[in-house]
Structures are given as C-alpha cells and as structure tokens.
Design an enzyme around this catalytic site. Sequence first.
Site, mmCIF file in Angstrom:
data_model
loop_
_atom_site.group_PDB
_atom_site.id
_atom_site.type_symbol
_atom_site.label_atom_id
_atom_site.label_comp_id
_atom_site.label_asym_id
_atom_site.label_seq_id
_atom_site.Cartn_x
_atom_site.Cartn_y
_atom_site.Cartn_z
ATOM 1 C CE LYS A 79 -3.558 2.522 2.752
ATOM 2 N NZ LYS A 79 -4.734 2.640 3.745
ATOM 3 C CE LYS A 122 -6.054 1.789 -0.213
ATOM 4 N NZ LYS A 122 -6.612 1.584 1.285
HETATM 5 C C1 PBG Z 1 -7.117 3.764 5.395
HETATM 6 C C2 PBG Z 1 -7.404 3.428 4.161
HETATM 7 C C3 PBG Z 1 -7.399 4.077 2.898
HETATM 8 C C4 PBG Z 1 -7.924 3.626 2.061
HETATM 9 C C5 PBG Z 1 -8.595 2.282 2.479
HETATM 10 N N1 PBG Z 1 -8.210 2.172 3.882
HETATM 11 C C6 PBG Z 1 -6.861 5.743 2.737
HETATM 12 C C7 PBG Z 1 -5.722 6.181 3.468
HETATM 13 O O1 PBG Z 1 -4.736 5.059 3.745
HETATM 14 O O2 PBG Z 1 -5.350 7.076 3.951
HETATM 15 C C8 PBG Z 1 -8.120 4.343 0.776
HETATM 16 C C9 PBG Z 1 -9.228 3.734 -0.292
HETATM 17 C C10 PBG Z 1 -9.627 4.657 -1.415
HETATM 18 O O3 PBG Z 1 -8.912 5.613 -1.651
HETATM 19 O O4 PBG Z 1 -10.451 4.175 -2.135
HETATM 20 N N2 PBG Z 1 -6.612 2.522 6.215
#
Ligand code: PBG
Length: 346
Positions: free
Chosen positions: A215, A269
Amino acid sequence: MAPTSSRIHPVSEPARTSRLDLVQRPRRNRKSDWARRLVRESALSVDDLIWPIFVMEGKATRAPIASMPGVERLTVDEAVRAAERAAKLKIPALALFPYIDPTLRDPEGSEALNENNLVCQTLRAIKAEVPEIGLITDVALDPFTSHGHDGLLDDGRILNDETVDILVRQALVQAEAGADVIAPSDMMDGRVGAIRAGLDEAGFTDVQIMSYAAKYASAFYGPFRDAIGTAKTLSGDKRTYQMDPGNGLEALREAALDVEEGADMLMVKPGLPYLDIVWRLKEAFGLPTFAYQVSGEYAMIEGAIRNGWVDGDRIVLEALMAFKRAGADGILTYFAPRVAERLAAG
Ligand code: PBG
C-alpha cells in the site's frame, strides 16, 4: 505494365501492386467479433468484483460524497439494501468503511474496539439479512482517530508495536461481529502475523486475512478521506508507514513477510498506477492477488464520464480488464454494482 483500367481508376494501382509478402498477419485474429472473443486472453466476470461501501449512523439516509460523484455514505439499513442488491447481482463480497461521528473520535481510536461500533452493527445487520455475501472489514485506526492516522501517534511518530496490539483487538471485535475477511490496511510491521495469531487463539481459524501487502503513500486516496471524514483532520502525511511510490522490490519484500505471517490473499493499492506491482506479486507468490481501484481513480474516471469526455461503459470495463491482464484475481472497485449490471446485460 499497368492494366488498362488504371486509366479509369488511377488511384487503385499502387494498392494492387504493393502487397507485402507476409506470413504472419496478427490482424486475422481480430477480423470479427467472434474471432476476437475466441482468442481473448483475459476475462472479467462478476466473480472478480469486491464492492467497497461507506456506512454512517442514522436511518434511511444516503449522503452524497462530493469528490466521488455517484457514491454515497449509507446508514446501516441502507447498507443492508446495498448488500441485497449486490447479492442479487452475484457480487461475491463487500468491503465496509465507516464514517465515524467526529465526537466519537479520540487520539487512541478507542471506538474501533467498541463491539457495538458502526462497523460491527453493519456486519450483524447484513449477516442477519444477506448471509450469502462475503464481508470484508478494514483494520486500521484512521476512521476512529482524531488525528486521522492509522495508528497511535506519539510526538509526531506513529508507534508500531503498540498500534499492532490494538489492531489485533480491532480484528477480534470485527470477527466476533461476523467479518469473513480481515483486511489490514494500516501498514504496521508485523500486523498480519499478530492478527493471525489473535484470530486463531480466539477460535476464528476460518477468518481469512486479505493483506494490503503493498500500500503506497498516495494522493489517489484523497476522495476516500472526504468520504470517511479524515481529509481535514489528518495531521501530516502517512509516508512513514505507507510505501514510497518509487519502490517495486520493496513491495516484494513486504508481500513476502505477509505471506510468511499467514496472509491468505494479497492486495495492491492504488490500482491502475501500480499494475506492475500486481504483476510482480502474482508472479512471485501465486496467491490470490487483488487490486484496489481507489477513490481517486474512481473520481478521475467518473469525472471524465460525467463531462462527456470519455465513453463511460467502455472506459470502466477497459480499466478493470487491465487488472485482470496484469494477473489480478479480483478488483475492489466503486464501479462494482454498475459493472455487474452491465455484465449481466451481456
Ligand atoms: C485507510 C484506508 C485508506 C483507503 C482504504 N483504507 C486511505 C488511507 O490510507 O489514507 C483508501 C481507499 C480509497 O482511496 O478508495 N486505512
């Protein structure tokens, strides 16, 4: 020697005399719809879709999210309706994300451990009415903390091991309420192993872990932070725990650790900008591998569609097909219900 007809149709002459002596003509396999379908290497089906939804307190209400046109926050009863719609469309699973009332947020994210919090209420309500759909819950503290970080904050630093202790308890609270898959998105070190051990010890040996293995610290999460109400409160950024966009080999190391620690499935992601990572993880580990087409990707595509700049049906299917071609087993996408409807219509 030019044929006599060339005097009548002079332009046709060069075309007739310049045929290449080709054995391989790749265009043959593209000559018609049936041929293209016959040789197509990748396929997208409804079985590939995971639908992320946003839930909020209240009753019979849907609230629009400005930066994600077409996506709404749903009260629990509306989330049940969404689950019914998804089940009817044969979407295998939903991923739940809560908008927590700001008055319930604190520096420790303690509401995450409340066994009657919004996520748990939603899990129980959907399990009671739509038991056939898979439910995936996010493990991270950001919806619950006043500072918007995924972990405990101490003097500007995110504490790793102390956060992991809380994440294990958060996962247990979710499993107890009916979560089928725990998806840690926090990027703390060692959390997959700790959550696996915690789940097993409590008897949840069948609860799967879908690890956000790679991520990245990404600007593509912007609209999501609007949706869960952390955009304004987030202090600083997440670069000390989420990955640097310049790194690919590090994704392999991160994923290797998660596999060792017991991850059942891996996730990458954001999605489209990181297709190379999807490919590398699938090649390296062969585990079920998912891509999250995140909120910013959704917003860009949907914004262009709404402006009439691109062909909506085609661009969404093309983007999702790209994930399949890159080796993804499935995609978390806000387009899931629309795509499922489209696929069902043939
Ligand atoms: C946070 C989380 C995020 C997303 C999913 N879980 C955002 C972040 O890390 O700030 C993002 C998902 C999206 O942008 O659609 N734990």
